[in-house]
Design an enzyme around this catalytic site. Structure first.
Site, short mmCIF file in Angstrom:
data_model
loop_
_atom_site.label_atom_id
_atom_site.label_comp_id
_atom_site.label_asym_id
_atom_site.label_seq_id
_atom_site.Cartn_x
_atom_site.Cartn_y
_atom_site.Cartn_z
N LYS A 154 47.07 41.94 47.09
CA LYS A 154 47.65 40.62 47.31
C LYS A 154 49.05 41.33 47.93
CE LYS A 154 45.32 38.64 44.38
NZ LYS A 154 44.90 37.92 44.58
N TYR A 194 45.46 46.19 42.67
CA TYR A 194 45.65 44.84 42.80
C TYR A 194 46.73 44.06 43.47
CZ TYR A 194 46.15 40.24 40.33
OH TYR A 194 46.57 39.00 40.56
P1 NAP Z 1 40.25 33.97 36.24
O1 NAP Z 1 40.69 32.99 34.65
O2 NAP Z 1 38.99 35.63 35.79
O3 NAP Z 1 39.22 33.60 37.28
C1 NAP Z 1 38.55 34.26 38.43
C2 NAP Z 1 37.56 33.41 39.16
O4 NAP Z 1 37.05 34.33 40.31
C3 NAP Z 1 36.06 33.36 38.33
O5 NAP Z 1 36.27 31.46 39.12
C4 NAP Z 1 34.97 34.19 38.64
O6 NAP Z 1 33.70 33.54 38.79
C5 NAP Z 1 35.39 34.22 40.78
N1 NAP Z 1 35.41 35.80 40.93
C6 NAP Z 1 35.85 36.83 40.32
N2 NAP Z 1 34.81 37.89 41.24
C7 NAP Z 1 34.72 36.83 41.89
C8 NAP Z 1 33.26 37.47 43.70
N3 NAP Z 1 33.10 38.71 43.67
N4 NAP Z 1 32.64 36.13 43.91
C9 NAP Z 1 32.93 35.38 44.01
N5 NAP Z 1 33.85 35.28 43.01
C10 NAP Z 1 34.25 35.41 42.24
O7 NAP Z 1 41.36 34.30 37.14
P2 NAP Z 1 42.52 33.39 37.30
O8 NAP Z 1 43.27 33.67 36.35
O9 NAP Z 1 42.24 31.73 37.42
O10 NAP Z 1 42.86 34.10 39.00
C11 NAP Z 1 42.96 33.58 39.50
C12 NAP Z 1 43.63 34.02 41.55
O11 NAP Z 1 44.78 34.50 41.09
C13 NAP Z 1 42.95 34.93 41.57
O12 NAP Z 1 43.08 35.94 41.98
C14 NAP Z 1 44.32 36.26 40.76
O13 NAP Z 1 44.15 37.53 41.53
C15 NAP Z 1 45.48 34.97 41.08
N6 NAP Z 1 46.63 35.34 39.58
C16 NAP Z 1 45.97 34.89 39.12
C17 NAP Z 1 47.52 35.53 37.97
C18 NAP Z 1 47.97 35.12 37.00
O14 NAP Z 1 48.68 35.59 36.27
N7 NAP Z 1 46.64 34.92 36.35
C19 NAP Z 1 48.50 36.01 38.75
C20 NAP Z 1 48.56 36.48 40.12
C21 NAP Z 1 47.60 35.79 41.03
P3 NAP Z 1 33.08 33.88 37.36
O15 NAP Z 1 33.33 33.25 37.04
O16 NAP Z 1 31.47 33.95 37.74
O17 NAP Z 1 33.16 34.93 36.67
#
Ligand code: NAP
Length: 248
Positions: free
Chosen positions: A160, A156
């Site tokens: 990133k 991961y």
């Molecule tokens: P999340 O709640 O798990 O949502 C992930 C989203 O990505 C969902 O809409 C999912 O679709 C979609 N997705 C996953 N695999 C995919 C694929 N192969 N093709 C198209 N869409 C796909 O995650 P989040 O926390 O909102 O994170 C969003 C972004 O922020 C990510 O890049 C994550 O790495 C980054 N981020 C998050 C955090 C944190 O603390 N949450 C921190 C740093 C960075 P489905 O609904 O169909 O599964």
């Protein structure tokens, strides 16, 4: 430029979490939002409904960011229906955590393919459209751990960190065409991605946050809204940390 009437905004992974909050923060009567998600997820309909409730329009399409075929069809639909792409937010991402010595090759490949190659595919497709328009905004969703590293997240954090390199390079390549490219680096944000974190790991994370709380998806979405606004027109190639001070 991107505050113009009749803009088209593309957000990957918009069905839930941070992606949904970004859809809502950019929604408006003059904005066509297209988001994707993968695999099938009923949450996508809820995003469409929430945007519609605000008087906006959002279209969710199931498609894998890591599939060039799926994304080519996705962008073709957007061009057929609106004729332009003003904003791309590469937000879709997954985790497959584990210590390096135990990490399976598939877990490495899946994370790198979705998080990094997915952004490459979508950026390439959007760039061709934005270059013709001579305008556009691209935002990549990196992470604090792409800068600091994090034990248990070699795949991961590498994906990133790769997004930061992609951001800086594409910013240089597209600047002459009036396109800006920036990254947000969220810290610990409440979403499905972090919901299953064991209590101990969660508390350890919270201790690292000077502002003393986990972030909300809206904290990230607000910064994305700033980056696509006219106010940010002179900002490119930057990584904005949205982490309550986790990395200073
Ligand atoms: P999340 O709640 O798990 O949502 C992930 C989203 O990505 C969902 O809409 C999912 O679709 C979609 N997705 C996953 N695999 C995919 C694929 N192969 N093709 C198209 N869409 C796909 O995650 P989040 O926390 O909102 O994170 C969003 C972004 O922020 C990510 O890049 C994550 O790495 C980054 N981020 C998050 C955090 C944190 O603390 N949450 C921190 C740093 C960075 P489905 O609904 O169909 O599964």
């Amino acid at each position: 430029m991107t505050d113009q009437v009749g803009r088209t905004v593309v957000i990957t992974g918009g069905s839930r979490g941070i992606g949904r909050a970004i859809c809502l923060s950019l929604a408006g009567p003059d904005t066509d939002i297209y988001f994707n998600y993968y695999p099938e997820d009923p949450a996508a309909e809820e995003t469409e409904k929430l945007v519609a409730d605000m008087g906006g329009k959002a279209v969710g399409v199931c498609g894998n960011v890591a599939s060039e075929e799926d994304m080519t069809a996705f962008f073709k639909k957007i061009i057929d229906e609106t004729g332009r792409v003003d904003v791309l937010v590469n937000n879709a991402g997954i985790t497959r955590d584990g210590l390096l010595v135990r990490m399976k090759e598939k877990d490495w490949d899946d994370v790198l393919t979705i998080n990094l190659k997915g952004a490459f595919i979508c950026t390439k497709l959007a760039s061709k459209i934005m270059m013709k328009q001579r305008s556009g905004r691209i935002i990549n969703t990196s992470s604090v751990v792409g800068v600091t590293g994090n034990a248990g997240q070699a795949n991961y954090s590498a994906s990133k960190a790769g997004l930061i390199g992609l951001t800086k390079t594409v910013a240089k390549e597209l600047a002459p065409r009036g396109i800006t490219v920036n990254a947000v680096a969220p810290g610990f944000i409440e979403s499905d991605m972090t919901a299953d974190l064991p209590e101990k790991a969660r508390n350890a994370m919270l201790e690292q946050i000077p502002l003393g709380r986990a972030g909300q998806p809206e904290d990230v979405a607000g910064v994305v809204a700033f980056l696509v606004s006219d106010t940010a027109s002179y900002l490119t190639g930057q990584v904005i940390h949205v982490s309550g001070g986790m990395f200073i």
